[in-house]
Structures are given as C-alpha cells and as structure tokens.
Design a protein around this motif. Sequence first.
Motif: not given
Length: 309
Positions: A98, A102, A117, A120-121, A130, A133
């Motif tokens: 994560e 970013d 955000r 990236t999600e 996920w 992450r």
Amino acid sequence: MEAHPPGLTIRNVSKRYSNAVQALTNVSLTIPPGMYGLLGPNGAGKSTLMRTLATLQEPDEGQIVLGDIDVVNQKEAVRQTLGYLPQEFGVYPKASAEELLDYFAVLKGITNRAVRREATEALLKQTNLWDKRKQKLGGYSGGMRQRFGVAVALLGNPRLLIVDEPTAGLDPAERVRFLNLLSEVGENSVVILSTHIVADVAELCTNMAIIDKGQILLEAKPLEAVAALKGRIWRKLTDKQSLPALEREHRIISAKRLSGRTVAHVYSPESPGNGFDPVEPDLEDVYFSALTGCFGQTSQQPKTEGIAL
C-alpha cells in the motif's frame, strides 16, 4: 460509443549495440488493442524491443507510433500513457504494498490524495493483493511481487502495457492467477506479453509474433497459424542413438524425451513413411516450425489469410 484505444505500429526498427551485436533487424509489427504475444527464445531480441518501446533506449532506425504519438520523438507523451513491467524489478522490502504503490502513484503525477487512495485501493483489489496490502514486500512470493508490478504498471490507466517474461519462475498456481489478471487488463489496452513460454501465448493472446536473432519469423493469429500446419506435423518414437540419422533424412522441428524414448516431431507436407503418425498441431509446433524455417519453404504451403508466412 466509446472509441477503442489505438494500436501500436512498428516499422523497420533496427538496433545494434556498441559491442557489434545486431539485436534487431528491420522489425515491423502491427499490434492491435488486446493481448499480443511476442514469442522467442532467450536472446532473440525480445527485451531489446520491449526496452525500445518503453523509451528506455532508441532504435538506430525505424518508426514506432502509438495511436498519434511518435514513440521515438515524443518520449514524455509515451511515458504518460505507458505501463512497463520489466523482466526483473526491485522493490523496497521493508515497505508495504500500500505504501509503495501510493509512492509510485505520486511519481506518476497523481497528486490528489483522495484520487490516489481510490486508485491504489482499486489496483490492489484488481491484483488480488488487498488483503496483503499491509504486508512488507520482502515477504511476498514471486507471484505476489509480479502482481504488485502489474499494479504499479497500471497506474494512470495506460494505453500501452508491456510485460517482459512475467511468468518465469512462478509456480503453476501463481502463473494461472497472473495470466488471468493480464487477460482482464487486455480488454482495455494494448498489452504486449514478451515470453519464451509458448503456453502463455496459447492461453492468452489473440495475435502474436515469433522473433529470433532480432528478426520477425512469423506474425499471425495463433489459431490460424496452428490451422496452417494441419496435416504437416508427424510424430515418431525413436531412441537417442537413432535421432541423428532421423535428422539427416527428415525436417525434425522438435524432439522430447518421454519414458526413456525420444518423441520426434517432423514437418512434412505428406507422410514421411512407415513409423510416422499424424499429429494435431499446436502452438508449440508452430513455434518450432518457425524457428527451424519450415514455414513458407514449400510450394504446397497452404494459403491462410492474415498469416505472414
């Protein structure tokens, strides 16, 4: 109606390195949107072509156009719409997926925190990372690192995605997950899969080219290329000692060990004689036929529309 993303056109691209190695010679390809396989042995020139398309080096001559972008002369424009997953890439082992994604999003120019955000999600979910992450990248498996590489490459919704030897070293389960991911990505972009693994191209790509020694040997749709070999591939069980004699008499395209015997595949427009059984060709036969020069070397070669033989 939404317009399809533009394709990639490569015309007469050549590249010679300072050590006098001729890596590419007059390479010309027309690559439409979707999954495109570039298939060839190690050292064939695949990575040289991928690095050239990714603007990491310039060709000595030739033209490359992505839609309305001149790839050679408009490098920054290309980089804004390019995703590139090289054969080997490094990660910061102590950073989480994560955090690092970013960071790469910032480098890609996504400066708005909320947009970043959200992006990236979405990418971590798309690459099935996920739930991992927060895990440090140093603890990722090879397949997980490759999927993270795709997430990085997909930042900014690239029109061109290049993946170089992506499944080498992956276990079977990770390979399947990775190929499924690429298949989804290929619905919206030009995706070039550079590999020496025939099965990757057979399972994913609607168009392909075979390259060896810096030259394009065949540009085709895989299913049509296989159909063009129908009735021309024959199989014979032999032994290691008899193989040299068989090679002198017939056009052997491949030979494999099987339960202590050698299975030879022979290219011939008609039956080579007793002891040979006809074989339904597959893409591996296409690959080896191209590498051994069997395509287009007989007047009885079938005419197949859309295949460059």
